[in-house]
Design an enzyme around this catalytic site. Structure first.
Site, PDB file in Angstrom:
ATOM      1  N   MET A  60       0.790  -1.232   0.000  1.00 39.15           N
ATOM      2  CA  MET A  60       0.000   0.000   0.000  1.00 39.15           C
ATOM      3  C   MET A  60       0.819   1.277   0.000  1.00 39.15           C
ATOM      4  SD  MET A  60       0.377   1.389   3.295  1.00 39.15           S
ATOM      5  CE  MET A  60      -1.121   2.331   3.587  1.00 39.15           C
ATOM      6  N   TYR A  61       2.135   1.187   0.096  1.00 37.68           N
ATOM      7  CA  TYR A  61       2.942   2.408   0.085  1.00 37.68           C
ATOM      8  C   TYR A  61       2.863   3.062  -1.282  1.00 37.68           C
ATOM      9  CZ  TYR A  61       5.171   0.863   4.474  1.00 37.68           C
ATOM     10  OH  TYR A  61       5.419   0.459   5.766  1.00 37.68           O
ATOM     11  N   TRP A  62       2.206   4.233  -1.309  1.00 39.30           N
ATOM     12  CA  TRP A  62       2.058   5.006  -2.533  1.00 39.30           C
ATOM     13  C   TRP A  62       1.475   4.152  -3.663  1.00 39.30           C
ATOM     14  CZ3 TRP A  62       2.206   9.571  -0.662  1.00 39.30           C
ATOM     15  CH2 TRP A  62       3.086   9.883   0.367  1.00 39.30           C
ATOM     16  N   LYS A  88       4.365  -6.231   2.751  1.00 40.89           N
ATOM     17  CA  LYS A  88       3.236  -6.410   3.662  1.00 40.89           C
ATOM     18  C   LYS A  88       1.912  -6.462   2.906  1.00 40.89           C
ATOM     19  CE  LYS A  88       5.666  -3.290   6.793  1.00 40.89           C
ATOM     20  NZ  LYS A  88       6.331  -2.502   5.734  1.00 40.89           N
TER      21      LYS A  88
END
Length: 323
Positions: A60-62, A88
């Site tokens: 989900m990072y960016w 993750k």
């Protein structure tokens, strides 16, 4: 750089982890503190030069762009077999039953999507980003075990939950002969020490390594009180550290750093590294000095009176990242 086994597993990692939430972009959203590919490249090279072999990202990072940049950097600056690669799963990537959470469908869909973005056949550590109260833990743990059995992950870990939730998931895995967690990625620093109450004792008993995120309290422990940065102005998590009760803690770090003639970040990180269950704090660099400071912290041994001076002002508080 020093290296250590992650918990009681056989996996060796660098004592500093490269946190890759600092790298990426997302169209239509302000990301003033995240670095695009051109700005991130020198920091990836620096990590390789410093021997920081443990790289941590998340789907989900960016919106997945962090994973894409990490995969590209591995191919460009090092070898896949020389990196311990972690990602993750949990937070929403898209609408639909496989877009979020820890159901069997979501885990299978999201591991494949992460591997595609990273450009690799496997990750070394696959972590659940949060506890999912809507999915039976048996379903989650069996699915994670099957991901390992399929060769898509070598180990599994967890992040940011109550100790009883982590214990429940570990128990279910052990009772069924499934893969157990070897790591807990938890929020831990001089200004957020609640993991010491129950989680750290559980990790020590279970042979699980701690991978603290935000070890510098989003930079609050790395600069004089009141000084601002682009990230502190744009990262909502960082605002939670703007509390006057924490000022004496920051000032104590500053005094010790000044007396030793080193940056504050080195002192604050050395404190985290000195805790027995901590394997590798996760450092998200945005400036050229961040990783060298982190690497230097590995060599610092704090005196008992210095530790006491930094710890004496802490007051109990609620964890801030379990939802």
């Amino acid at each position: 750089m020093d290296y250590a086994r992650l918990g009681s597993s056989g996996l060796k990692v660098s004592r500093i982890a490269l946190g890759c939430m600092s790298f990426g972009h997302m169209a239509g959203e302000p990301d003033a503190w995240a670095l695009d590919e051109a700005a991130a490249e020198p920091l990836f090279r620096q990590a390789v030069e410093l021997g920081i072999t443990f790289w941590d990202t998340a789907n989900m990072y960016w919106a997945g762009s962090s994973e894409a940049l990490v995969g590209k950097a591995i191919r460009k600056y090092t070898r896949r077999e020389d990196v311990v690669l972690a990602t993750k799963v949990f937070f929403k990537m898209h609408d639909g039953p496989g877009g979020s959470g820890l159901s069997r469908k979501a885990i299978f869909e999201q591991i494949d999507a992460s591997l595609a973005r990273l450009g690799t056949d496997y990750v070394d550590l696959y972590q659940i980003h949060r506890f999912d109260p809507e999915t039976p833990v048996e379903e989650t743990m069996e699915a994670l075990h099957d991901v390992v059995r399929a060769g898509k992950a070598r180990y599994i870990g967890a992040s940011s939950m109550w100790a009883w939730q982590f214990a429940k998931m570990q128990h279910v895995a052990e009772a069924n002969g499934w893969t157990r967690f070897i790591s807990m990625q938890d929020q831990y620093n001089l200004m957020q020490r609640e993991e010491e109450r129950e989680m750290f004792g559980l990790l020590a008993d279970q042979g699980v390594g701690s991978l603290p995120w935000s070890p510098l309290a989003k930079g609050r422990l790395a600069r004089p009180w009141g000084e601002r940065t682009a990230r502190s102005e744009n990262d909502p998590m960082g605002a939670r550290y703007d509390v006057d009760r924490d000022r004496p803690i920051v000032e104590s770090v500053a005094r010790i750093a000044e007396s030793r003639g080193v940056p504050m970040a080195q002192i604050a990180l050395a404190w985290v590294l000195g805790k027995p269950v901590v394997t590798a704090p996760i450092v998200g660099p945005t400036r050229p000095h961040h990783l060298p400071d982190a690497a230097a912290a590995v060599e610092i041994e704090l005196a008992d009176d210095e530790i006491a001076a930094m710890e004496e002002f802490y007051t109990p508080r609620l964890p801030t990242a379990f939802s």
